[in-house]
Design a protein around this motif. Structure first.
Motif, PDB file in Angstrom:
ATOM      1  N   GLU A   1       0.811  -1.218   0.000  1.00 58.43           N
ATOM      2  CA  GLU A   1       0.000   0.000   0.000  1.00 58.43           C
ATOM      3  C   GLU A   1       0.848   1.274   0.000  1.00 58.43           C
ATOM      4  N   PRO A   2       1.899   1.389   0.833  1.00 64.47           N
ATOM      5  CA  PRO A   2       2.712   2.615   0.766  1.00 64.47           C
ATOM      6  C   PRO A   2       3.367   2.827  -0.602  1.00 64.47           C
ATOM      7  N   VAL A   3       3.845   1.760  -1.216  1.00 65.44           N
ATOM      8  CA  VAL A   3       4.471   1.890  -2.541  1.00 65.44           C
ATOM      9  C   VAL A   3       3.407   2.258  -3.574  1.00 65.44           C
ATOM     10  N   ARG A   4       2.250   1.617  -3.525  1.00 62.49           N
ATOM     11  CA  ARG A   4       1.175   1.921  -4.466  1.00 62.49           C
ATOM     12  C   ARG A   4       0.726   3.375  -4.330  1.00 62.49           C
ATOM     13  N   LEU A   5       0.608   3.844  -3.095  1.00 63.68           N
ATOM     14  CA  LEU A   5       0.197   5.220  -2.860  1.00 63.68           C
ATOM     15  C   LEU A   5       1.213   6.204  -3.436  1.00 63.68           C
ATOM     16  N   ALA A   6       2.485   5.947  -3.209  1.00 59.96           N
ATOM     17  CA  ALA A   6       3.531   6.839  -3.733  1.00 59.96           C
ATOM     18  C   ALA A   6       3.483   6.896  -5.252  1.00 59.96           C
ATOM     19  N   VAL A   7       3.317   5.762  -5.885  1.00 56.35           N
ATOM     20  CA  VAL A   7       3.276   5.722  -7.345  1.00 56.35           C
ATOM     21  C   VAL A   7       1.988   6.365  -7.854  1.00 56.35           C
ATOM     22  N   SER A   8       0.878   6.201  -7.144  1.00 58.92           N
ATOM     23  CA  SER A   8      -0.385   6.796  -7.600  1.00 58.92           C
ATOM     24  C   SER A   8      -0.357   8.316  -7.525  1.00 58.92           C
ATOM     25  N   MET A   9       0.537   8.885  -6.735  1.00 60.49           N
ATOM     26  CA  MET A   9       0.678  10.343  -6.723  1.00 60.49           C
ATOM     27  C   MET A   9       1.342  10.826  -8.007  1.00 60.49           C
ATOM     28  N   ARG A  10       2.068   9.930  -8.643  1.00 62.37           N
ATOM     29  CA  ARG A  10       2.766  10.275  -9.891  1.00 62.37           C
ATOM     30  C   ARG A  10       1.878  10.046 -11.113  1.00 62.37           C
ATOM     31  N   VAL A  11       1.010   9.027 -11.061  1.00 63.18           N
ATOM     32  CA  VAL A  11       0.145   8.667 -12.185  1.00 63.18           C
ATOM     33  C   VAL A  11      -1.254   8.391 -11.646  1.00 63.18           C
ATOM     34  N   ALA A  12      -2.266   8.916 -12.315  1.00 61.05           N
ATOM     35  CA  ALA A  12      -3.630   8.792 -11.803  1.00 61.05           C
ATOM     36  C   ALA A  12      -4.309   7.476 -12.166  1.00 61.05           C
TER      37      ALA A  12
ATOM     38  N   ALA B   1      -1.723  18.601  -9.742  1.00 58.89           N
ATOM     39  CA  ALA B   1      -0.606  19.551  -9.791  1.00 58.89           C
ATOM     40  C   ALA B   1       0.730  18.824  -9.654  1.00 58.89           C
ATOM     41  N   ILE B   2       0.810  17.837  -8.766  1.00 54.71           N
ATOM     42  CA  ILE B   2       2.044  17.062  -8.604  1.00 54.71           C
ATOM     43  C   ILE B   2       2.398  16.376  -9.920  1.00 54.71           C
ATOM     44  N   ARG B   3       1.400  15.861 -10.627  1.00 53.98           N
ATOM     45  CA  ARG B   3       1.653  15.175 -11.906  1.00 53.98           C
ATOM     46  C   ARG B   3       2.205  16.112 -12.970  1.00 53.98           C
ATOM     47  N   GLN B   4       2.002  17.415 -12.812  1.00 56.22           N
ATOM     48  CA  GLN B   4       2.498  18.387 -13.792  1.00 56.22           C
ATOM     49  C   GLN B   4       3.936  18.814 -13.501  1.00 56.22           C
ATOM     50  N   LEU B   5       4.443  18.450 -12.324  1.00 50.78           N
ATOM     51  CA  LEU B   5       5.809  18.817 -11.963  1.00 50.78           C
ATOM     52  C   LEU B   5       6.815  18.029 -12.788  1.00 50.78           C
ATOM     53  N   PRO B   6       8.022  18.576 -12.955  1.00 49.00           N
ATOM     54  CA  PRO B   6       9.095  17.774 -13.552  1.00 49.00           C
ATOM     55  C   PRO B   6       9.323  16.516 -12.697  1.00 49.00           C
ATOM     56  N   ARG B   7       9.811  15.464 -13.319  1.00 49.79           N
ATOM     57  CA  ARG B   7       9.930  14.152 -12.675  1.00 49.79           C
ATOM     58  C   ARG B   7      10.653  14.216 -11.330  1.00 49.79           C
ATOM     59  N   ARG B   8      11.821  14.798 -11.253  1.00 46.71           N
ATOM     60  CA  ARG B   8      12.578  14.813  -9.997  1.00 46.71           C
ATOM     61  C   ARG B   8      11.844  15.584  -8.904  1.00 46.71           C
ATOM     62  N   GLN B   9      11.217  16.689  -9.262  1.00 44.52           N
ATOM     63  CA  GLN B   9      10.467  17.458  -8.269  1.00 44.52           C
ATOM     64  C   GLN B   9       9.290  16.641  -7.746  1.00 44.52           C
ATOM     65  N   ALA B  10       8.593  15.962  -8.649  1.00 44.85           N
ATOM     66  CA  ALA B  10       7.448  15.138  -8.233  1.00 44.85           C
ATOM     67  C   ALA B  10       7.916  14.016  -7.310  1.00 44.85           C
ATOM     68  N   GLU B  11       8.997  13.350  -7.668  1.00 46.59           N
ATOM     69  CA  GLU B  11       9.502  12.259  -6.835  1.00 46.59           C
ATOM     70  C   GLU B  11       9.916  12.765  -5.450  1.00 46.59           C
TER      71      GLU B  11
ATOM     72  N   THR C   1       5.998  13.627   1.273  1.00 49.13           N
ATOM     73  CA  THR C   1       4.656  13.418   1.813  1.00 49.13           C
ATOM     74  C   THR C   1       4.505  12.045   2.460  1.00 49.13           C
ATOM     75  N   LEU C   2       5.345  11.100   2.050  1.00 53.40           N
ATOM     76  CA  LEU C   2       5.327   9.774   2.673  1.00 53.40           C
ATOM     77  C   LEU C   2       6.156   9.723   3.951  1.00 53.40           C
ATOM     78  N   GLY C   3       6.794  10.835   4.292  1.00 49.96           N
ATOM     79  CA  GLY C   3       7.528  10.918   5.549  1.00 49.96           C
ATOM     80  C   GLY C   3       8.994  10.538   5.469  1.00 49.96           C
ATOM     81  N   HIS C   4       9.542  10.421   4.272  1.00 46.64           N
ATOM     82  CA  HIS C   4      10.959  10.074   4.150  1.00 46.64           C
ATOM     83  C   HIS C   4      11.832  11.293   4.431  1.00 46.64           C
ATOM     84  N   SER C   5      12.932  11.076   5.099  1.00 46.99           N
ATOM     85  CA  SER C   5      13.884  12.147   5.373  1.00 46.99           C
ATOM     86  C   SER C   5      14.612  12.525   4.088  1.00 46.99           C
ATOM     87  N   VAL C   6      15.369  13.619   4.148  1.00 47.84           N
ATOM     88  CA  VAL C   6      16.165  14.044   2.993  1.00 47.84           C
ATOM     89  C   VAL C   6      17.175  12.947   2.639  1.00 47.84           C
ATOM     90  N   ALA C   7      17.843  12.397   3.654  1.00 46.87           N
ATOM     91  CA  ALA C   7      18.843  11.354   3.407  1.00 46.87           C
ATOM     92  C   ALA C   7      18.212  10.105   2.792  1.00 46.87           C
TER      93      ALA C   7
END
Length: 178
Positions: free
Chosen positions: A36-47, A123-133, A139-145
Motif C-alpha cells: 500500500e505505501p508503494v502503491r500510494l507513492a506511485v499513484s501520486m505520480r500517475v492517476a 498539480a504534482i503530476r504536472q511537476l518535472p519528474r525529480r520534483q514530483a519524486e 509526503t510519505l515521511g521520508h527524510s532528505v537522506a
C-alpha cells in the motif's frame, strides 16, 4: 559419486525446503507491509489506478526474483519504490496519461477533501519528474537522506527539488501555472 563435502556445498548454494518456506514467509510479510505505501507513492505520480497497480506489481515481482539479496537490505521497500518510479518514468516519457480521480480518505467534508486532494495530485503530476519524486517521498515521511538514497542523488539535490516543487505547487494551486 558425490562426497559429503559436495553435498555441503550444494546445501549452501540452494536453500532446503525449510529455508525456502521461511524466505517465502519473509517475502509475503514484506509484500503485505509495503504494497500500500508503494502503491500510494506511485499513484501520486500517475492517476490511472490500473496502470499504477501493474507497475507496482512488476516492481514487486522483480523484488521477489531478487529477494535473496534484497532481504538483507535495511529498507528493501525503497528498492521496490525506486524500481516502480523508474518504470513509470520511462513509460510517461513515451506517453502522457490523463488525470483521473484518486480515492482519498474522507474527513469532515469528504467532497471538499476529495476535490482538494485531486487538485493537489493533478498539480504534482504536472511537476518535472525529480520534483514530483522528491515531494512524493516527502509526503510519505521520508527524510532528505532517505529520499536521496531512494532517488540515487545527493541530499542537496533532494532539498533543491523539494524547494522547487513546493514553490511551483504553491503557484499552481494559487491559480497560476508556474
Amino acid at each position: 559419486m558425490a562426497t559429503a563435502e559436495d553435498e555441503g556445498w550444494r546445501d549452501a548454494v540452494s536453500p532446503g525446503p525449510v529455508e525456502a518456506v521461511q524466505e517465502d514467509a519473509a517475502f509475503k510479510e514484506f509484500f503485505v507491509r509495503c504494497w500500500e505505501p508503494v502503491r500510494l507513492a506511485v499513484s501520486m505520480r500517475v492517476a490511472d489506478e490500473r496502470f499504477v497497480e501493474d507497475e507496482v506489481q512488476e516492481a514487486f515481482l522483480l523484488a521477489r526474483r531478487n529477494w535473496d539479496q534484497l532481504r538483507h537490505f535495511d529498507k528493501p521497500e525503497w528498492w521496490v519504490l525506486k524500481v516502480a518510479l523508474r518504470r513509470i518514468g520511462r513509460i510517461l516519457a513515451r506517453e502522457r496519461r490523463p488525470a483521473v480521480p484518486i480515492r482519498v480518505p474522507a474527513t469532515t467534508d469528504p467532497i471538499a477533501t476529495i476535490a482538494e486532494n485531486e487538485r493537489v495530485y493533478a498539480a504534482i503530476r504536472q511537476l518535472p519528474r525529480r520534483q514530483a519524486e522528491a515531494i512524493i517521498l516527502f509526503t510519505l515521511g521520508h527524510s532528505v537522506a532517505a529520499s536521496a538514497e531512494i532517488l540515487g542523488v545527493t541530499p542537496g539535490s533532494v532539498k533543491k527539488h523539494r524547494y522547487l516543487a513546493r514553490k511551483r505547487l504553491r503557484a499552481m494551486l494559487a491559480g497560476g501555472t508556474r
